[in-house]
Design a protein around this motif. Structure first.
Motif, PDB file in Angstrom:
ATOM      1  N   GLY A 132       0.802  -1.216   0.000  1.00 13.00           N
ATOM      2  CA  GLY A 132       0.000   0.000   0.000  1.00 13.00           C
ATOM      3  C   GLY A 132       0.835   1.267   0.000  1.00 13.00           C
ATOM      4  N   GLY A 133       2.067   1.193   0.473  1.00 11.57           N
ATOM      5  CA  GLY A 133       2.906   2.374   0.544  1.00 11.57           C
ATOM      6  C   GLY A 133       3.805   2.596  -0.648  1.00 11.57           C
ATOM      7  N   LEU A 134       3.788   1.691  -1.608  1.00 14.60           N
ATOM      8  CA  LEU A 134       4.662   1.840  -2.774  1.00 14.60           C
ATOM      9  C   LEU A 134       4.127   2.922  -3.711  1.00 14.60           C
ATOM     10  CD1 LEU A 134       5.430  -1.887  -3.691  1.00 14.60           C
ATOM     11  CD2 LEU A 134       6.974  -0.240  -2.623  1.00 14.60           C
ATOM     12  N   PRO A 135       5.010   3.766  -4.250  1.00 14.70           N
ATOM     13  CA  PRO A 135       4.551   4.764  -5.230  1.00 14.70           C
ATOM     14  C   PRO A 135       4.131   4.087  -6.523  1.00 14.70           C
ATOM     15  CG  PRO A 135       6.953   4.778  -5.069  1.00 14.70           C
ATOM     16  CD  PRO A 135       6.464   3.868  -3.976  1.00 14.70           C
ATOM     17  N   ALA A 136       3.309   4.779  -7.315  1.00 15.19           N
ATOM     18  CA  ALA A 136       2.742   4.180  -8.528  1.00 15.19           C
ATOM     19  C   ALA A 136       3.806   3.787  -9.540  1.00 15.19           C
ATOM     20  CB  ALA A 136       1.745   5.151  -9.169  1.00 15.19           C
ATOM     21  N   ASN A 137       4.949   4.488  -9.557  1.00 14.21           N
ATOM     22  CA  ASN A 137       5.984   4.176 -10.547  1.00 14.21           C
ATOM     23  C   ASN A 137       6.922   3.059 -10.107  1.00 14.21           C
ATOM     24  OD1 ASN A 137       7.248   5.572  -8.506  1.00 14.21           O
ATOM     25  ND2 ASN A 137       8.332   7.009  -9.843  1.00 14.21           N
ATOM     26  N   ASN A 138       6.709   2.497  -8.924  1.00 17.89           N
ATOM     27  CA  ASN A 138       7.533   1.389  -8.465  1.00 17.89           C
ATOM     28  C   ASN A 138       7.150   0.120  -9.236  1.00 17.89           C
ATOM     29  OD1 ASN A 138       8.308  -1.014  -6.659  1.00 17.89           O
ATOM     30  ND2 ASN A 138       9.268   0.684  -5.586  1.00 17.89           N
ATOM     31  N   PRO A 139       8.106  -0.675  -9.692  1.00 12.73           N
ATOM     32  CA  PRO A 139       7.775  -1.889 -10.464  1.00 12.73           C
ATOM     33  C   PRO A 139       6.924  -2.899  -9.702  1.00 12.73           C
ATOM     34  CG  PRO A 139      10.105  -1.339 -10.697  1.00 12.73           C
ATOM     35  CD  PRO A 139       9.561  -0.460  -9.622  1.00 12.73           C
ATOM     36  N   LEU A 140       6.918  -2.804  -8.359  1.00 18.15           N
ATOM     37  CA  LEU A 140       6.145  -3.754  -7.560  1.00 18.15           C
ATOM     38  C   LEU A 140       4.799  -3.187  -7.115  1.00 18.15           C
ATOM     39  CD1 LEU A 140       8.983  -5.214  -5.279  1.00 18.15           C
ATOM     40  CD2 LEU A 140       8.067  -6.173  -7.380  1.00 18.15           C
ATOM     41  N   SER A 141       4.494  -1.943  -7.445  1.00 11.49           N
ATOM     42  CA  SER A 141       3.237  -1.340  -7.008  1.00 11.49           C
ATOM     43  C   SER A 141       2.053  -1.975  -7.723  1.00 11.49           C
ATOM     44  CB  SER A 141       3.257   0.167  -7.275  1.00 11.49           C
ATOM     45  OG  SER A 141       3.254   0.420  -8.669  1.00 11.49           O
ATOM     46  N   VAL A 142       0.877  -1.806  -7.156  1.00 13.60           N
ATOM     47  CA  VAL A 142      -0.334  -2.360  -7.775  1.00 13.60           C
ATOM     48  C   VAL A 142      -0.618  -1.654  -9.096  1.00 13.60           C
ATOM     49  CG1 VAL A 142      -1.379  -3.174  -5.635  1.00 13.60           C
ATOM     50  CG2 VAL A 142      -1.742  -0.823  -6.348  1.00 13.60           C
ATOM     51  N   GLU A 143      -0.281  -0.369  -9.185  1.00 18.24           N
ATOM     52  CA  GLU A 143      -0.523   0.366 -10.425  1.00 18.24           C
ATOM     53  C   GLU A 143       0.338  -0.176 -11.573  1.00 18.24           C
ATOM     54  OE1 GLU A 143      -1.816   2.842  -7.056  1.00 18.24           O
ATOM     55  OE2 GLU A 143       0.043   1.747  -7.500  1.00 18.24           O
ATOM     56  N   SER A 144       1.568  -0.594 -11.263  1.00 18.92           N
ATOM     57  CA  SER A 144       2.469  -1.094 -12.311  1.00 18.92           C
ATOM     58  C   SER A 144       2.143  -2.519 -12.722  1.00 18.92           C
ATOM     59  CB  SER A 144       3.924  -1.026 -11.829  1.00 18.92           C
ATOM     60  OG  SER A 144       4.305   0.304 -11.563  1.00 18.92           O
ATOM     61  N   ASN A 145       1.269  -3.185 -12.011  1.00 19.94           N
ATOM     62  CA  ASN A 145       0.942  -4.581 -12.303  1.00 19.94           C
ATOM     63  C   ASN A 145      -0.548  -4.779 -12.560  1.00 19.94           C
ATOM     64  OD1 ASN A 145       3.592  -6.297 -11.648  1.00 19.94           O
ATOM     65  ND2 ASN A 145       3.449  -4.628 -10.183  1.00 19.94           N
ATOM     66  N   THR A 146      -1.182  -3.734 -13.094  1.00 19.45           N
ATOM     67  CA  THR A 146      -2.607  -3.772 -13.414  1.00 19.45           C
ATOM     68  C   THR A 146      -2.800  -4.022 -14.902  1.00 19.45           C
ATOM     69  OG1 THR A 146      -3.061  -2.182 -11.646  1.00 19.45           O
ATOM     70  CG2 THR A 146      -4.780  -2.516 -13.291  1.00 19.45           C
ATOM     71  N   THR A 147      -3.731  -4.911 -15.234  1.00 14.81           N
ATOM     72  CA  THR A 147      -4.063  -5.211 -16.625  1.00 14.81           C
ATOM     73  C   THR A 147      -5.571  -5.132 -16.802  1.00 14.81           C
ATOM     74  OG1 THR A 147      -2.181  -6.728 -16.806  1.00 14.81           O
ATOM     75  CG2 THR A 147      -3.893  -6.908 -18.484  1.00 14.81           C
ATOM     76  N   LEU A 148      -6.022  -4.380 -17.819  1.00 12.89           N
ATOM     77  CA  LEU A 148      -7.446  -4.320 -18.133  1.00 12.89           C
ATOM     78  C   LEU A 148      -7.819  -5.527 -18.980  1.00 12.89           C
ATOM     79  CD1 LEU A 148      -7.897  -0.522 -18.962  1.00 12.89           C
ATOM     80  CD2 LEU A 148      -8.030  -1.687 -16.752  1.00 12.89           C
TER      81      LEU A 148
END
Length: 425
Positions: free
Chosen positions: A225-241
């Motif tokens: 939850g604390g990872l920034p969006a540009n981190n390779p392990l963040s949820v934002e970087s590992n989202t697929t539509l």
């Protein structure tokens, strides 16, 4: 100069073809797959709003999956719930988006979220308050400081006011070979740092480091939850539509989070208006209420006049009919006098054709008589176990085909001009 201009025009043509092949196919899937001509989509902004609203729940589900995973991949899917979606013609359980972490990323998250292991230094009793972590020098750390240090320990600020600064570090007298405290420098993390010299003379004060304990589910959730969006392990970087025209990627451990229809704003648009960033949830949506439908009929008569009748159904149910008649009139024209070519057009054309017959170009032009352009552009369906079913509609490349046809017509027209008006000169 002429060669440079020719090369420039060729590159422009290549760019145009590349754009048709790469960009336009993004729209081809919706146009060919929709049986109604309308598609229900969620815009990029609506999807972002849904992901933001579901972030906390998704992080918790990912933490649970990663904590229970032994060595495999972990996925969390946001799926359409049974609330509201079936009314829109969307099956409950369809995956809207998913978070996927492969085996390598799962291991990296576990290692990063794990609490620091216990450590000790011979002849020293740890008197630091708060979290401390002992680090062995990495290759980057050694390169940054020229191999001067082999260990460093990060400590917390002194737990008392004033606000954290260089004067609120915890001061401890550590064994010979240790220096500090310092602020964190290159290749370091933490608040106050103590360093250990790599010189063999100080090996007696080398620390003893025990393995860390596995991260708990709560620690994993806090880290993710604390990872920034540009981190390779963040949820934002590992989202697929995913949506209606793709299949979710399988994983060793999968869980689902239901999303109600109110959790994702969708609209119905014409199939030709679907944007590459849109999430398609129903490729065969019903037309929106009040849609105007138009039927056009064209009737050609035996002479040169044409009548076109257009019938339009308005949103209020009324029908409007419009008829348009187009045509042209011709009259014979002759030249009574003048200093001009006395031969007829037909005889001139035949004379020029006889002159060009031996060039081989006329026979090439004859091939154009049998050249026909298809009235329907083909559509292909591709099946993949990994990516699912894709429908490729070549009508999205109609611009390229039109350009090729125009080039052929232009070349044929130029040759015909030479044959008719220039002859074999």
């Amino acid at each position: 100069m002429r060669k440079k201009l020719t090369l420039a025009l060729y590159l422009v043509f290549v760019d145009f073809v590349s754009m048709n092949l790469v960009v336009f196919p993004a729209y081809a899937f919706q146009v060919s797959s929709s049986t109604t001509g309308y598609v229900r989509v969620a815009s990029q902004a609506a999807v972002s709003t849904m992901l933001a609203a579901q972030r906390a729940a998704s992080v918790a589900s990912l933490a649970t999956g990663i904590s229970a995973s032994t060595a495999g991949s972990v996925a969390v899917r946001l799926v359409a719930s049974s609330v509201g979606w079936p009314v829109l013609g969307i099956v409950a359980g369809m995956t809207l988006a998913m978070y996927l972490y492969d085996q390598t990323k799962v291991a990296a998250i576990k290692a990063a979220a794990a609490p620091p292991g216990p450590w000790s230094v011979p002849g020293y009793t740890n008197g630091f308050v708060g979290t401390t972590e002992m680090h062995a020098a990495t290759a980057a750390f050694t390169a940054a400081y020229g191999g001067l240090y082999d260990f460093w320990v990060s400590t917390a600020y002194m737990p008392s006011p004033p606000a954290p600064n260089a004067f609120t570090c915890q001061y401890q007298t550590m064994p010979n070979g240790w220096i500090g405290p310092y602020s964190a420098g290159q290749e370091m993390t933490g608040q106050c740092i103590y360093l250990h010299y790599a010189n063999a003379a100080y090996n007696g004060s080398d620390p003893v480091m025990a393995p860390s304990s596995p991260a708990t589910q709560s620690q994993l959730a806090t880290y993710l939850g604390g990872l920034p969006a540009n981190n390779p392990l963040s949820v934002e970087s590992n989202t697929t539509l995913v949506g209606a025209q793709a299949q979710p990627t399988p994983a060793d451990s999968t869980s689902s989070t239901p999303v109600p229809e109110s959790g994702l704003a969708t609209t119905v648009v014409p199939a030709t208006s679907v944007q590459p960033t849109d999430l398609v949830v129903n490729p065969n949506a019903n037309p929106p209420t009040g849609t105007v439908t138009t039927n056009t009929q064209t009737q050609s008569t035996t002479n040169t006049k044409t009548t076109t009748t257009t019938t339009t159904t308005n949103p209020n149910g009324s029908v409007t009919t419009t008829s348009t008649e187009t045509g042209e009139e011709t009259a014979p024209v002759s030249c009574a006098a003048g200093n001009h070519e006395q031969r007829s057009f037909g005889s001139i054309l035949q004379d020029h054709m006889n002159l060009w017959a031996g060039s081989g170009l006329l026979s090439a032009l004859n091939l154009l008589k049998t050249l026909t352009w298809p009235t329907a552009i083909p559509t292909y369906s591709l099946q993949s176990n990994l990516l699912g079913t894709f429908t490729l509609d070549f009508s999205a490349w109609s611009g390229m085909l039109t350009a090729i046809r125009s080039i052929i017509i232009a070349i044929a027209g130029f040759v015909a001009y030479r044959m008719i008006f220039v002859g074999a000169r």
